[in-house]
Design a protein around this motif. Structure first.
Motif, short mmCIF file in Angstrom:
data_model
loop_
_atom_site.label_atom_id
_atom_site.label_comp_id
_atom_site.label_asym_id
_atom_site.label_seq_id
_atom_site.Cartn_x
_atom_site.Cartn_y
_atom_site.Cartn_z
N PHE A 140 4.29 4.95 2.68
CA PHE A 140 4.72 6.51 2.83
C PHE A 140 4.55 6.76 4.14
O PHE A 140 5.38 7.44 4.89
CB PHE A 140 3.90 7.24 1.90
CG PHE A 140 4.55 8.87 1.66
CD1 PHE A 140 5.55 8.94 0.84
CD2 PHE A 140 3.87 9.85 2.28
CE1 PHE A 140 6.10 10.26 0.87
CE2 PHE A 140 4.48 11.07 2.03
CZ PHE A 140 5.58 11.29 1.53
N LYS A 141 3.31 6.60 4.79
CA LYS A 141 3.00 7.06 6.26
C LYS A 141 3.94 6.38 7.25
O LYS A 141 4.57 7.06 8.13
CB LYS A 141 1.52 6.87 6.62
CG LYS A 141 0.99 7.37 7.92
CD LYS A 141 -0.26 6.92 8.11
CE LYS A 141 -0.70 7.64 9.43
NZ LYS A 141 -2.39 7.51 9.67
N LYS A 198 0.51 3.08 -8.04
CA LYS A 198 0.77 3.40 -6.70
C LYS A 198 1.67 2.23 -6.31
O LYS A 198 2.66 2.47 -5.45
CB LYS A 198 -0.68 3.01 -5.89
CG LYS A 198 -1.45 4.32 -6.10
CD LYS A 198 -2.66 4.30 -5.35
CE LYS A 198 -3.67 5.29 -5.03
NZ LYS A 198 -4.66 4.99 -4.39
N LYS A 257 7.51 8.22 6.93
CA LYS A 257 7.65 9.44 6.68
C LYS A 257 8.82 10.03 7.66
O LYS A 257 9.58 10.87 7.01
CB LYS A 257 6.34 10.07 6.95
CG LYS A 257 6.10 11.29 6.59
CD LYS A 257 4.87 12.09 6.82
CE LYS A 257 3.82 11.37 5.69
NZ LYS A 257 2.55 12.04 5.63
N ASP A 262 0.80 -1.17 -0.12
CA ASP A 262 0.20 -0.11 -0.19
C ASP A 262 0.72 1.41 0.03
O ASP A 262 1.42 1.32 1.12
CB ASP A 262 -0.90 0.02 1.25
CG ASP A 262 -1.88 1.11 1.38
OD1 ASP A 262 -1.55 2.28 1.61
OD2 ASP A 262 -3.13 1.00 0.85
N GLU A 276 0.09 4.55 0.42
CA GLU A 276 -0.14 5.42 1.58
C GLU A 276 0.47 4.93 2.83
O GLU A 276 0.80 5.71 3.61
CB GLU A 276 -1.62 5.38 1.80
CG GLU A 276 -2.33 6.53 0.51
CD GLU A 276 -2.63 5.80 -0.74
OE1 GLU A 276 -2.51 4.64 -0.58
OE2 GLU A 276 -2.92 6.48 -1.70
N SER A 336 -3.25 8.04 -8.74
CA SER A 336 -4.52 6.85 -8.70
C SER A 336 -3.91 5.79 -9.57
O SER A 336 -3.01 5.82 -10.45
CB SER A 336 -5.54 7.66 -9.20
OG SER A 336 -5.29 8.22 -10.62
N ILE A 378 1.82 14.24 0.77
CA ILE A 378 1.70 13.12 -0.02
C ILE A 378 2.29 13.22 -1.28
O ILE A 378 2.11 14.45 -1.93
CB ILE A 378 0.17 12.82 0.05
CG1 ILE A 378 -0.72 13.95 -0.58
CG2 ILE A 378 -0.43 12.52 1.32
CD1 ILE A 378 -2.34 13.54 -0.86
N TYR A 416 2.48 13.24 -5.31
CA TYR A 416 1.48 13.41 -6.65
C TYR A 416 2.44 13.45 -7.70
O TYR A 416 3.58 13.27 -7.83
CB TYR A 416 1.26 15.06 -6.60
CG TYR A 416 0.02 15.06 -5.55
CD1 TYR A 416 -1.46 15.18 -6.12
CD2 TYR A 416 -0.03 15.41 -4.45
CE1 TYR A 416 -2.55 15.39 -5.42
CE2 TYR A 416 -1.17 15.35 -3.51
CZ TYR A 416 -2.45 15.67 -4.09
OH TYR A 416 -3.45 15.76 -3.27
#
Length: 587
Positions: free
Chosen positions: A164-165, A262, A168, A159, A161, A257, A242, A244
């Motif tokens: 990355f989270k 991703k 971070k 995943d 997100e 997207s 985040i 882009y």
């Protein structure tokens, strides 16, 4: 350091399996065979986050909790003077290595089920004598093994997100800000405070704050007010970052997207984190089915990353994708399959020097065949077109039953047979009874068709070590030294038939190994089976017609073949090879 061997006993669906390893390992097999379980065996050994939970009853083979789970990893330390990872291992294990055997070292986890606790307690061992391993001391759930190895598990749904989270703080380590960054950071904080001031002054926000505060106080009397703030000034500006997408020559930005994009970006983040890894722990990657949601081109790109870059020095990859294997070399192929119990076969695959320039073509063909149960090897595309047509008519589900037809198309049979047999995949070979004139000696012919078949009997020997068949002389010249093509063709044909009879004992031996030599060639075999029908479809000389433009004219023929034609062909003795892909007797 080299990973050399993995042994798994009494763990989940493995009663006992021994696997030869390389530093790059590919695990494949049908669904529910145990690919994930094999990954978990390694995680129990080297990942304390998994090991800390202990072995459950269901982790024991068929819930046989009276038996001991044993998971053993062997490594080779013979490069101890030149490899940093090897030096790291040696420094960590210290005096555990005896002087008797310095090149090999073992790590093991054992699980003995404690009925009073209802769990199997993991114990760690190591040493360079497999029968005299020493227990590794543990401080709670932590051992020196956890300071030596780090397992990075990448699941099929990696995943973006979450990746990355989770990382971070490592990606944006604020302790590494330079003086200019610190100035900018303070300016951003001030702007954040101004932003919240502006937000609080908005009538819409003030009305909401008043309303929600009143509603709150109806439920609980308390001297507080509810205020709305942007987290930018509360948690810091890094918390809201985040990724882009910004295209070249385009000032707009676009969200990342699409699952494929991703996933590629998540792997990019992972690669960056790997390169920035601090400390000297040895990272072993366990990557499960990364092809999910990836376009074919992205799978090929990932194959280059895995097998060619120096990022993934040690990994285990489970996959159903042939594209992910295009770049493989010096890798262990691990096939997991069922024969009552779950079995495994492993083979260290190396592209021989003579095939280095066609590695991608070799791997492209081989990697698809790896996922089959039975593979029929043929010389070229015309054979494949014909055989696929016959099987589609006679047994259209042959691929669902594990069958596959692979044309070697200029690459010898030997590299394919060697790998597939080692992995216990049934191999069938169908080839022509070719003769080839020696250079400078037009009347002397080598028996290259029969010789290529005999070379497949002993795959451990080099082809130069296999007994060579004596060449034959075919004097197709007339008394005055002239010759015609028709005379030459007839004499070669007659000699092929004679040689087929002469070497019948060797041909019988080949049949026992599923190696089928044509009496002459594919076109003559086909004529023996349905000659009259071929004349109806292709004219008075169908053999010559097919041989003039083999693939194009074979496609023309197959388009006209009926199911009855195909049944006649597959029932003919010269096409026994095809029947190996049909699991039932033909009526």
């Amino acid at each position: 350091m080299k990973l050399t061997h993995l042994s798994v006993e009494n763990f989940r669906n493995f009663i006992k399996t021994d696997i030869i390893l390389a530093n790059q390992n590919v695990i494949f097999g049908m669904n529910d065979m145990g690919k994930t379980n094999l990954m978990y065996a390694l995680r129990f050994l080297l990942d304390r986050d998994i090991r800390k939970n202990g072995f459950r009853e269901t982790d024991f083979f068929k819930n046989q909790i009276d038996k001991i789970i044993k998971i053993t990893l062997s490594i080779d330390l013979s490069d101890r003077t030149s490899n940093d990872d090897t030096k790291n291992v040696i420094s960590k294990v210290g005096g555990v290595r005896s002087s008797d055997e310095l090149d090999t070292f073992y790590f093991r986890v054992e699980g003995v089920f404690d009925k009073s606790e209802g769990i199997g307690l993991p114990k760690l061992y190591w040493g360079n004598k497999i029968d005299e391993l020493e227990e590794i001391a543990q401080d709670g759930i932590i051992s020196v093994l956890d300071k030596l190895f780090k397992i990075v598990y990448v699941d099929p749904t990696i995943d973006l997100e979450a990746t990355f989270k989770k990382n971070k703080n490592r990606l944006f380590d604020q302790t590494k800000l330079n003086d200019n960054d610190i100035v900018i950071s303070n300016e951003i904080k001030e702007l954040g405070m101004q932003l919240n001031g502006k937000i609080s002054s908005m009538n819409l926000i003030q009305t909401f704050q008043t309303t929600i505060t009143e509603e709150y106080k109806k439920l609980k009397t308390e001297n507080i007010n509810i205020e709305m703030k942007s987290e930018l000034s509360i948690n810091g500006y890094f918390s809201n970052l985040i990724p882009y997408i910004k295209r070249d020559n385009d000032d707009n930005i676009y969200p990342t997207s699409g699952d494929g994009r991703k996933k590629i970006l998540a792997y990019s983040l992972l690669n960056h984190l790997i390169k920035a890894q601090e400390g000297n722990r040895i990272i072993i990657y366990l990557i499960e089915e990364p092809e999910n949601s990836l376009h074919r081109s992205m799978q090929i790109a990932l194959s280059k990353q895995l097998f060619n870059s120096k990022v993934y020095n040690y990994f285990f990859l489970s996959t159903h994708s042939s594209e992910l294997l295009y770049e493989m070399d010096n890798a262990s192929l691990i096939r997991i399959y069922s024969q009552g119990n779950i079995e495994s076969e492993s083979y260290i695959y190396q592209v021989d020097n003579e095939y280095k320039n066609v590695k991608k073509e070799l791997n492209r063909s081989l990697s698809t065949a790896l996922f089959a149960e039975k593979v029929l090897l043929v010389e070229g595309p015309s054979e494949k077109v014909l055989f696929e047509k016959i099987l589609e008519e006679v047994h259209p589900t042959y691929e669902l039953d594990g069958g596959y037809i692979l044309d070697v198309y200029g690459i010898k049979f030997r590299p394919y047979v060697k790998v597939l047999r080692a992995l216990n995949i049934t191999v069938i070979v169908k080839t022509d009874n070719d003769l080839k004139a020696k250079k400078g000696h037009p009347k002397i012919f080598d028996l290259i068709g029969l010789q290529r078949c005999l070379n497949l009997l002993d795959l451990e020997a080099n082809e130069s070590e296999v007994d060579s068949l004596d060449p034959v002389e075919i004097d197709y010249f007339t008394a005055n030294g002239r010759w015609t093509q028709s005379r030459k063709n007839k004499m070669i044909k007659d000699r092929k038939v004679a040689l087929y009879k002469q070497y019948s004992d060797k041909i019988t031996l080949l049949l026992k190994k599923n190696i089928y030599l044509s009496k002459l060639d594919l076109e003559h075999d086909l004529f023996d089976a349905i000659g009259k029908r071929m004349k109806e479809l292709l004219g008075p000389d169908p053999i010559k017609y097919l041989q003039d433009h083999k693939l194009l004219n074979m496609i023309e023929l197959t388009n006209e073949l009926t199911k009855d034609d195909c049944v006649k062909i597959i029932k003919h003795p010269l096409f026994k090879a095809l029947r190996k892909l049909v699991p039932h007797e033909l009526d």
